[in-house]
Design a protein around this motif. Structure first.
Motif, PDB file in Angstrom:
ATOM      1  N   LYS A 124       0.830  -1.193   0.000  1.00  0.00           N
ATOM      2  CA  LYS A 124       0.000   0.000   0.000  1.00  0.00           C
ATOM      3  C   LYS A 124       0.872   1.252   0.000  1.00  0.00           C
ATOM      4  N   SER A 125       1.936   1.194   0.805  1.00  0.00           N
ATOM      5  CA  SER A 125       2.847   2.351   0.877  1.00  0.00           C
ATOM      6  C   SER A 125       3.430   2.669  -0.493  1.00  0.00           C
ATOM      7  N   GLU A 172      -4.904 -11.057  -0.120  1.00  0.00           N
ATOM      8  CA  GLU A 172      -6.189 -10.821  -0.764  1.00  0.00           C
ATOM      9  C   GLU A 172      -6.885  -9.561  -0.247  1.00  0.00           C
ATOM     10  N   LYS A 173      -6.882  -9.415   1.080  1.00  0.00           N
ATOM     11  CA  LYS A 173      -7.613  -8.305   1.694  1.00  0.00           C
ATOM     12  C   LYS A 173      -7.029  -6.959   1.239  1.00  0.00           C
ATOM     13  N   ILE A 174      -5.713  -6.850   1.317  1.00  0.00           N
ATOM     14  CA  ILE A 174      -5.082  -5.586   0.899  1.00  0.00           C
ATOM     15  C   ILE A 174      -5.216  -5.399  -0.610  1.00  0.00           C
ATOM     16  N   PHE A 175      -5.193  -6.506  -1.336  1.00  0.00           N
ATOM     17  CA  PHE A 175      -5.353  -6.409  -2.788  1.00  0.00           C
ATOM     18  C   PHE A 175      -6.664  -5.676  -3.125  1.00  0.00           C
ATOM     19  N   PHE A 176      -7.766  -6.109  -2.488  1.00  0.00           N
ATOM     20  CA  PHE A 176      -9.062  -5.473  -2.768  1.00  0.00           C
ATOM     21  C   PHE A 176      -9.060  -4.004  -2.340  1.00  0.00           C
ATOM     22  N   TYR A 181      -8.681   1.713  -3.894  1.00  0.00           N
ATOM     23  CA  TYR A 181      -7.864   2.928  -3.792  1.00  0.00           C
ATOM     24  C   TYR A 181      -7.510   3.452  -5.188  1.00  0.00           C
ATOM     25  N   SER A 182      -7.092   2.529  -6.053  1.00  0.00           N
ATOM     26  CA  SER A 182      -6.674   2.928  -7.405  1.00  0.00           C
ATOM     27  C   SER A 182      -7.838   3.495  -8.203  1.00  0.00           C
ATOM     28  N   ASN A 187      -4.269   9.683 -10.452  1.00  0.00           N
ATOM     29  CA  ASN A 187      -2.930   9.535 -11.042  1.00  0.00           C
ATOM     30  C   ASN A 187      -2.481   8.098 -11.245  1.00  0.00           C
ATOM     31  N   ILE A 188      -3.369   7.179 -10.827  1.00  0.00           N
ATOM     32  CA  ILE A 188      -3.007   5.766 -10.963  1.00  0.00           C
ATOM     33  C   ILE A 188      -4.025   5.043 -11.826  1.00  0.00           C
TER      34      ILE A 188
END
Ligand code: LLP
Length: 404
Positions: A124-125, A172-176, A181-182, A187-188
């Motif tokens: 994430k960072s 998986e959790k952070i992936f979602f 976020y994106s 800009n992403i």
């Protein structure tokens, strides 16, 4: 590599002649094998014509990468240095992907300026950092997110990367979370899901499992990924047992996956492209007799080829000139470095050797020279490439004056 009139030869060139002309230790690569490896990799996956990005970390020789680029491959890089080498080799930035868990501000900024295809983020960072830099440059950046699919690649623990205890990718959790976020970022542009579960994989089943995991996650994420980057990891046969990865089954599993997911597949192979093209030629400096075995002290050492010391890897070792006289003593092939792990292999019934003889360690084209160091202030070996009837130095031997 074969014996022609008792002379071990790479293509049609005698190892003896390579050593005489360029000195030892010397890395010698075969262009013919490189070309064959690339052709067969493409053929294995021809149904969906993937973008093949050569994993530069496996061999960072700029002249070799130039040949690889001419044969149609892009590059997978993990540092600014590797990216600079890929660009110097003329690789099209639109065929370059950037992986790695710790890309710094300056590395991300450089990659953005060079307009590469994808930055594959691993936390994430990092996504936040990429967004910040992109914003400051008023740009929209194509990124991938590397998923840790928690899949055991059934390979050496030191080179496994796809299990949840490994530092690579996000769960998986952070992936979602990062997909969301994106979506909200100006800009992403989230274009890719990437994975890489390990290296020297010879069993297709971990790949099948990995595809099932990403299939499920894509469905759940409800996001259209233009690219799916499946990483590299395809193993080669180091021993004489001819154990091979079943590419047919891997290809079938990908085709099945693609029926549901219309994305462009990216691969990042290293070892399967260059592993078997390289040999390390070394001369016996001394033979030191001892009770149970003789130490064959070579002029190559662990600084030139780290894999045996680092992973307990075993490279096929052959005499350059066949004599048919067998040694009664066991041979332990070692280097001159002040470490007990400076040892390549132990062999029984090897051909009887004498001092100044030449030996060859096989299949060292991947993670051979690229892992080498200057430990003990030893200059790095020369690298030469056999192409047709020519042998060209693709990197000069380092000189002591470069180091002191
Ligand atoms: N992509 C990523 C993100 C990687 O980390 C690696 C290798 C590759 C691609 C290329 O994998 P290959 O196709 O070469 O298996 N030094 C070890 C191998 C370390 C592999 C590291 N990552 C060895 O000598 O066996």
């Amino acid at each position: 590599m074969k014996y022609i009139d008792k002379n071990l030869s790479i293509e049609s060139i005698k190892v003896l002649d390579v050593a005489k002309k360029f000195g030892t230790p010397v890395y010698c690569y075969s262009y013919k094998l490189l070309k064959e490896n690339i052709a067969s990799f493409k053929k294995n996956f021809k149904t969906f014509a993937p973008l093949i990005c050569f994993a530069v970390k496996s061999n960072t020789n700029v002249n070799l990468i130039k040949e690889i680029r001419k044969l149609g491959l892009g590059a997978d890089v993990v540092s600014k240095g590797e990216l600079m080498i890929a660009l110097k080799a003329g690789v099209d930035p639109k065929k370059i992907v950037f992986s790695g868990v710790g890309k710094t501000y300056s590395e991300i900024s450089y990659a953005i300026d060079k307009k590469i295809l994808l930055i594959n983020a691993e936390s994430k960072s990092e996504i936040i950092q990429i967004e910040k830099i992109a914003k400051s440059k008023k740009k929209i950046i194509n990124v991938g997110i590397r998923l840790n699919p928690n899949t055991d690649a059934k390979t050496l623990s030191q080179i496994s990367t796809g299990k949840k205890e490994n530092k690579f990718g996000v769960d998986e959790k952070i992936f979602f979370e990062l997909v969301d976020y994106s979506k909200n970022s100006k800009n992403i542009n989230l274009k890719c899901l990437s994975v890489h579960i390990g290296s020297q994989i010879l069993d297709h089943k971990p790949y099948e499992k990995m595809l099932k995991v990403i299939d499920k996650i894509i469905k759940k994420s409800n996001h259209k990924f233009a690219f799916i980057d499946l990483g590299g990891g395809m193993g080669i046969s180091y021993e004489n047992n001819n154990k091979k990865l079943n590419y047919k089954k891997y290809n079938t599993a990908i085709n099945k996956f693609l029926k549901k997911n219309k994305s462009k597949i990216i691969f990042e192979p290293g070892r399967s492209i260059v592993g078997n093209i390289g040999s390390l030629i070394s001369r016996v400096t001394y033979i030191k007799e001892s009770d149970k075995k003789d130490f064959i002290i070579l002029d190559a050492a662990m600084n030139d080829l780290m894999r045996p010391a680092l992973y307990g890897a075993n490279h096929r070792t052959l005499p350059a000139l066949k004599t048919n006289k067998i040694s009664k003593k066991t041979y332990e092939f070692v280097g001159p470095i002040c470490e007990s792990t400076d040892k390549f292999t132990t062999l029984k019934k090897f051909q009887k050797l004498k001092e100044k003889d030449l030996i060859v360690m096989c299949d060292v084209g991947a993670y051979g020279m690229s892992l080498s160091s200057n430990y003990n202030v030893r200059p790095k070996p020369a690298e030469v490439l056999i192409k047709g009837s020519k042998i060209n130095v693709v990197k000069k031997r380092q000189k002591l004056k470069d180091l002191i």
